[in-house]
Scaffold this motif. Sequence first.
Motif, PDB file in Angstrom:
ATOM      1  N   SER A  96      -3.538  -6.980  10.973  1.00 16.84           N
ATOM      2  CA  SER A  96      -3.955  -5.662  11.468  1.00 16.84           C
ATOM      3  C   SER A  96      -3.475  -4.518  10.581  1.00 16.84           C
ATOM      4  N   LYS A  97      -2.521  -4.803   9.697  1.00 20.46           N
ATOM      5  CA  LYS A  97      -1.966  -3.777   8.808  1.00 20.46           C
ATOM      6  C   LYS A  97      -2.643  -3.742   7.439  1.00 20.46           C
ATOM      7  N   LEU A  98      -3.759  -4.439   7.295  1.00 19.69           N
ATOM      8  CA  LEU A  98      -4.394  -4.551   5.975  1.00 19.69           C
ATOM      9  C   LEU A  98      -4.691  -3.194   5.352  1.00 19.69           C
ATOM     10  N   PHE A 104      -1.410   3.105  -0.793  1.00 15.66           N
ATOM     11  CA  PHE A 104      -0.753   2.985  -2.101  1.00 15.66           C
ATOM     12  C   PHE A 104      -1.353   3.954  -3.124  1.00 15.66           C
ATOM     13  N   LYS A 105      -2.519   4.490  -2.850  1.00 14.35           N
ATOM     14  CA  LYS A 105      -3.252   5.299  -3.829  1.00 14.35           C
ATOM     15  C   LYS A 105      -2.406   6.406  -4.454  1.00 14.35           C
ATOM     16  N   PRO A 106      -1.598   7.146  -3.679  1.00 13.81           N
ATOM     17  CA  PRO A 106      -0.827   8.240  -4.287  1.00 13.81           C
ATOM     18  C   PRO A 106       0.338   7.779  -5.168  1.00 13.81           C
ATOM     19  N   LEU A 129      -8.973  -2.777  -1.951  1.00 16.40           N
ATOM     20  CA  LEU A 129      -8.578  -2.781  -3.360  1.00 16.40           C
ATOM     21  C   LEU A 129      -9.465  -1.847  -4.185  1.00 16.40           C
ATOM     22  N   ASP A 130     -10.757  -1.830  -3.885  1.00 16.50           N
ATOM     23  CA  ASP A 130     -11.660  -0.930  -4.604  1.00 16.50           C
ATOM     24  C   ASP A 130     -11.264   0.531  -4.380  1.00 16.50           C
ATOM     25  N   TYR A 131     -10.746   0.821  -3.215  1.00 17.42           N
ATOM     26  CA  TYR A 131     -10.288   2.179  -2.908  1.00 17.42           C
ATOM     27  C   TYR A 131      -9.165   2.605  -3.864  1.00 17.42           C
ATOM     28  N   LEU A 132      -8.362   1.635  -4.322  1.00 20.12           N
ATOM     29  CA  LEU A 132      -7.245   1.947  -5.214  1.00 20.12           C
ATOM     30  C   LEU A 132      -7.679   2.147  -6.660  1.00 20.12           C
ATOM     31  N   GLY A 134      -9.670   3.238 -10.229  1.00 21.02           N
ATOM     32  CA  GLY A 134      -9.879   4.527 -10.881  1.00 21.02           C
ATOM     33  C   GLY A 134      -8.580   5.189 -11.298  1.00 21.02           C
ATOM     34  N   ILE A 135      -8.675   6.477 -11.569  1.00 22.59           N
ATOM     35  CA  ILE A 135      -7.509   7.218 -12.054  1.00 22.59           C
ATOM     36  C   ILE A 135      -6.517   7.435 -10.927  1.00 22.59           C
ATOM     37  N   GLY A 136      -5.284   7.611 -11.304  1.00 25.02           N
ATOM     38  CA  GLY A 136      -4.232   7.855 -10.324  1.00 25.02           C
ATOM     39  C   GLY A 136      -4.126   9.324  -9.973  1.00 25.02           C
ATOM     40  N   PRO A 137      -3.121   9.679  -9.201  1.00 27.53           N
ATOM     41  CA  PRO A 137      -2.931  11.078  -8.796  1.00 27.53           C
ATOM     42  C   PRO A 137      -2.587  11.966  -9.989  1.00 27.53           C
ATOM     43  N   GLU A 138      -2.914  13.228  -9.873  1.00 29.77           N
ATOM     44  CA  GLU A 138      -2.588  14.190 -10.925  1.00 29.77           C
ATOM     45  C   GLU A 138      -1.087  14.441 -10.924  1.00 29.77           C
TER      46      GLU A 138
END
Length: 269
Positions: A96-98, A104-106, A129-132, A134-138
């Motif tokens: 349920s915590k998936l 983790f994105k930030p 995983l796809d949500y993560l 691309g580029i990271g935070p500025e």
Amino acid sequence: MLKQKQIIEAVQEACKQGEQVTSCMMYGSFTKGEGDQYSDVEFYIFIEASSFETFSSKQRVAKVAPYDLMFFNKYGTEVVIFSNLIRGEFHFLPASKLEIIKSFKPTGVFPDPDAMFIYDNTGMLRECLDYLGGIGPERMTDDNVTFAFHNFVNAWLLGINVLRRGELARSLEVLTYVQKYILQLLRINEQNVERWLNSSKNLEKDLSPEAYEDYALMTARLRKDELEQAYTHALMLTDRLRKQLEPFYVFDVDVKMIGKLRDYLNQIE
């Protein structure tokens, strides 16, 4: 084949054979193409909610490879020292915590979501995983420059005060925080901020030779003269970075503050 990759494959196979496991992802060096013979292996493993309370992480890890030590660190992560001296980190959570994965994105850059995928029988891991990707935070922002400067001032003054009191060991410990915040400023100045949260990682390759030498001059052994030299250079370097960053960023530490710290340092001497 690297021992770490053997463990990664064994984790994947154990997930396939374990009815309680719903999903598994990997993070760390091997997902960024940087893994080598000295790297850790790190995983999030999700367990069916109905089985989570009775699930044994030790039994699960034992199916991966023999280990000599397994314990919870201060962050609640289960750390495993495998018998071949490879270090692993495991997070076991209910299925349920998936969606925690999206949080983790930030924290950084995740260049290859496919490399993080280990196992999934829910059909939902890929989306997370796809949500993560691309580029990271500025990182190169006014707020981050201000944050690094403010925390440098705080750590530097604490380190100097305990050094003045004669607490060399504590001053040496505080010096690591001084270095951390100056490294963040150095990375911003050199536009190399991917490792913002772990600013000393891969430093030998990430920084220019000149910046690396500046960092080296901020290191010390447990000796009063070396600590004084390290703190002195740290202050000089911060003033130089202030001047270099000032045309590009708006931050809350000015020449008067640096001058005040310099005067305080001279009083100690």
